[in-house]
Scaffold this active site. Structure first.
Site, PDB file in Angstrom:
ATOM      1  N   LYS A   1      46.312  31.541  41.598  1.00 19.54           N
ATOM      2  CA  LYS A   1      45.043  31.577  40.732  1.00 19.54           C
ATOM      3  C   LYS A   1      45.129  32.061  39.291  1.00 19.54           C
ATOM      4  CE  LYS A   1      41.984  32.593  44.939  1.00 19.54           C
ATOM      5  NZ  LYS A   1      41.117  33.534  45.469  1.00 19.54           N
TER       6      LYS A   1
ATOM      7  N   ASP B   1      34.516  33.125  43.335  1.00 18.62           N
ATOM      8  CA  ASP B   1      34.448  34.255  44.312  1.00 18.62           C
ATOM      9  C   ASP B   1      33.543  35.157  44.164  1.00 18.62           C
ATOM     10  OD1 ASP B   1      36.496  33.159  46.002  1.00 18.62           O
ATOM     11  OD2 ASP B   1      38.311  34.107  44.903  1.00 18.62           O
TER      12      ASP B   1
ATOM     13  N   ALA C   1      41.374  46.681  45.563  1.00 20.29           N
ATOM     14  CA  ALA C   1      41.659  46.154  44.160  1.00 20.29           C
ATOM     15  C   ALA C   1      42.535  45.029  43.730  1.00 20.29           C
ATOM     16  CB  ALA C   1      42.550  47.506  43.208  1.00 20.29           C
TER      17      ALA C   1
HETATM   18  P1  NDP Z   1      45.089  40.953  47.577  1.00 19.56           P
HETATM   19  O1  NDP Z   1      46.354  40.653  48.631  1.00 19.56           O
HETATM   20  O2  NDP Z   1      44.752  40.615  46.387  1.00 19.56           O
HETATM   21  O3  NDP Z   1      44.500  42.426  48.009  1.00 19.56           O
HETATM   22  C1  NDP Z   1      44.345  42.925  49.194  1.00 19.56           C
HETATM   23  C2  NDP Z   1      43.552  44.510  49.054  1.00 19.56           C
HETATM   24  O4  NDP Z   1      43.589  45.283  50.355  1.00 19.56           O
HETATM   25  C3  NDP Z   1      44.218  45.466  48.064  1.00 19.56           C
HETATM   26  O5  NDP Z   1      43.512  46.231  47.415  1.00 19.56           O
HETATM   27  C4  NDP Z   1      45.323  46.091  49.156  1.00 19.56           C
HETATM   28  O6  NDP Z   1      45.503  47.490  48.622  1.00 19.56           O
HETATM   29  C5  NDP Z   1      44.164  46.298  50.256  1.00 19.56           C
HETATM   30  N1  NDP Z   1      44.803  46.507  51.640  1.00 19.56           N
HETATM   31  C6  NDP Z   1      45.525  45.795  52.326  1.00 19.56           C
HETATM   32  N2  NDP Z   1      45.726  46.146  53.662  1.00 19.56           N
HETATM   33  C7  NDP Z   1      45.502  47.555  53.443  1.00 19.56           C
HETATM   34  C8  NDP Z   1      45.505  48.779  54.148  1.00 19.56           C
HETATM   35  N3  NDP Z   1      45.972  48.767  55.432  1.00 19.56           N
HETATM   36  N4  NDP Z   1      44.969  49.956  53.851  1.00 19.56           N
HETATM   37  C9  NDP Z   1      44.495  49.937  52.644  1.00 19.56           C
HETATM   38  N5  NDP Z   1      44.303  49.021  51.700  1.00 19.56           N
HETATM   39  C10 NDP Z   1      44.669  47.883  52.236  1.00 19.56           C
HETATM   40  O7  NDP Z   1      44.012  40.184  48.658  1.00 19.56           O
HETATM   41  P2  NDP Z   1      42.521  39.364  47.941  1.00 19.56           P
HETATM   42  O8  NDP Z   1      42.002  40.204  47.332  1.00 19.56           O
HETATM   43  O9  NDP Z   1      42.836  38.100  47.562  1.00 19.56           O
HETATM   44  O10 NDP Z   1      41.759  39.116  49.545  1.00 19.56           O
HETATM   45  C11 NDP Z   1      41.131  40.359  50.301  1.00 19.56           C
HETATM   46  C12 NDP Z   1      40.178  39.854  51.308  1.00 19.56           C
HETATM   47  O11 NDP Z   1      39.395  39.065  50.855  1.00 19.56           O
HETATM   48  C13 NDP Z   1      41.240  38.843  52.218  1.00 19.56           C
HETATM   49  O12 NDP Z   1      40.687  39.222  53.378  1.00 19.56           O
HETATM   50  C14 NDP Z   1      40.457  37.452  51.966  1.00 19.56           C
HETATM   51  O13 NDP Z   1      40.222  36.665  53.285  1.00 19.56           O
HETATM   52  C15 NDP Z   1      39.024  38.109  51.564  1.00 19.56           C
HETATM   53  N6  NDP Z   1      38.431  37.023  50.518  1.00 19.56           N
HETATM   54  C16 NDP Z   1      37.177  36.677  50.995  1.00 19.56           C
HETATM   55  C17 NDP Z   1      36.544  35.700  50.266  1.00 19.56           C
HETATM   56  C18 NDP Z   1      35.053  35.361  50.726  1.00 19.56           C
HETATM   57  O14 NDP Z   1      34.614  34.243  50.104  1.00 19.56           O
HETATM   58  N7  NDP Z   1      34.455  35.817  51.524  1.00 19.56           N
HETATM   59  C19 NDP Z   1      37.095  35.223  49.002  1.00 19.56           C
HETATM   60  C20 NDP Z   1      38.379  35.712  48.585  1.00 19.56           C
HETATM   61  C21 NDP Z   1      39.022  36.640  49.513  1.00 19.56           C
HETATM   62  P3  NDP Z   1      46.847  47.801  47.871  1.00 19.56           P
HETATM   63  O15 NDP Z   1      46.617  47.423  46.436  1.00 19.56           O
HETATM   64  O16 NDP Z   1      47.232  49.052  48.145  1.00 19.56           O
HETATM   65  O17 NDP Z   1      48.256  46.868  48.600  1.00 19.56           O
END
Ligand code: NDP
Length: 287
Positions: free
Chosen positions: A73, A109, A135
């Site tokens: 992306k 998105d 984030a």
């Molecule tokens: P990223 O990997 O970029 O970000 C993941 C985020 O989740 C980070 O902020 C991470 O925190 C946090 N996180 C993950 N596990 C934990 C935990 N155990 N405790 C606290 N924080 C946690 O992923 P994306 O942002 O791309 O995707 C996130 C979700 O959004 C996914 O589940 C994806 O399926 C969904 N999504 C849905 C869409 C839709 O159209 N419905 C479109 C795009 C995404 P840290 O920074 O600390 O690692």
């Protein structure tokens, strides 16, 4: 038989790695079928080092567009002729549209999220206090669109401090909205004046679909709108919020809407949202 047969389908698709579990093909192909379009959506595995060649390939094949998913992306911006302002602000493109000879980058998105918010929940984020958990990429696209739509203030709560601060800085420097950052600690309690709460983390995603963010749920009340990005009609997070009287918005709607926006960008036609939603629900085994 027609005297001028046309055997050439128009092509769109997705580049990702890994990509085999990406369900977008199901909803886009259902959309094409519903409108009787001779279009195909291809799910294509592209390694990071092959993205440039893949983008040249999609130009050579005269594809109408392409979706980008993990890990392309951000990298894809290098290979585009133009990037729309909100996608440029996010620094991420999930949809490329061919406009004549040009490849134009968009990000659908956050727009999908906004559509679920304004159309399904009938909530206008203008003037609202928003709290976003997470984030990452999803949080980035959602917070930028919320800021552009005139949210009053945005609080970002994230586990990793660096990532949380980078997104907060982006909102503060590139949009008129004031954002603040709070490092996430288990049992985090939301500010009382929160109007919209969004889970933009991957907590609750299968196979860990029984999990929910560790916050103090006592703070959720009637009148609050609680949204989840996890693509499912219900998650433990939303269940808990609904139990406490909050209105909810699920991530399945967001997923369908972001695909429907891409559909319209590519075909120029209004997407048959219901057919796309139905196909995706079937693929996810949701009745
Ligand atoms: P990223 O990997 O970029 O970000 C993941 C985020 O989740 C980070 O902020 C991470 O925190 C946090 N996180 C993950 N596990 C934990 C935990 N155990 N405790 C606290 N924080 C946690 O992923 P994306 O942002 O791309 O995707 C996130 C979700 O959004 C996914 O589940 C994806 O399926 C969904 N999504 C849905 C869409 C839709 O159209 N419905 C479109 C795009 C995404 P840290 O920074 O600390 O690692």
């Amino acid at each position: 038989m027609s005297s001028n047969p046309n055997y050439k389908a128009e092509l769109v698709g997705v580049f990702g790695h890994p990509v085999a579990e990406n369900p977008t093909v199901v909803m886009q192909e259902a959309g094409f079928q519903a409108l009787g379009l001779n279009w195909r959506y291809l799910t294509i595995e592209v390694l990071p080092q092959d993205l440039e060649a893949a983008m040249r390939g999609m130009r050579a094949f005269n594809m109408k567009g392409i979706n980008l998913t993990i890990p392309h992306k951000v990298e894809v911006l290098k290979y585009l002729d133009e990037v729309k302002p909100d996608a440029a602000l996010m620094g991420a493109v999930n949809t490329v549209v061919r406009a004549g000879d040009k490849l134009v980058g968009e990000n659908t998105d956050g727009k999908g999220f906004m559509q679920a918010l304004t159309q399904d929940a009938k909530v206008n984020p203008k003037g609202k206090n928003v709290l976003v958990l997470g984030a990452g990429g999803a949080a980035r696209s959602i917070t930028v669109e919320l800021a552009l739509a005139g949210a009053h203030q945005i609080t970002i709560v994230n586990r990793s401090v660096d990532r949380g601060k980078i997104l907060t800085e982006l909102i503060n420097t590139k949009t008129p909205v004031k954002a603040s950052f709070t490092p996430w600690q288990a049992g985090y309690s939301l500010p009382e004046d929160t109007d919209i709460l969004v889970n933009a983390t991957s907590i609750g995603l299968a196979p860990l679909s029984h999990e929910k963010p560790e916050i103090d749920y006592e703070a959720i009340h009637t009148g609050m709108l609680v949204c989840d990005v996890i693509p499912a009609p219900m998650t433990p997070f939303l269940q808990e919020a609904q139990r406490r009287g909050a209105k909810i918005v699920d991530g399945l709607g967001m997923l369908v809407y972001q695909g429907a926006i891409a559909f319209k960008l590519w075909t120029g036609l209004d997407a048959p949202v219901e057919a796309m939603y139905k196909a995706l629900s079937k693929a996810f085994n949701i009745e």
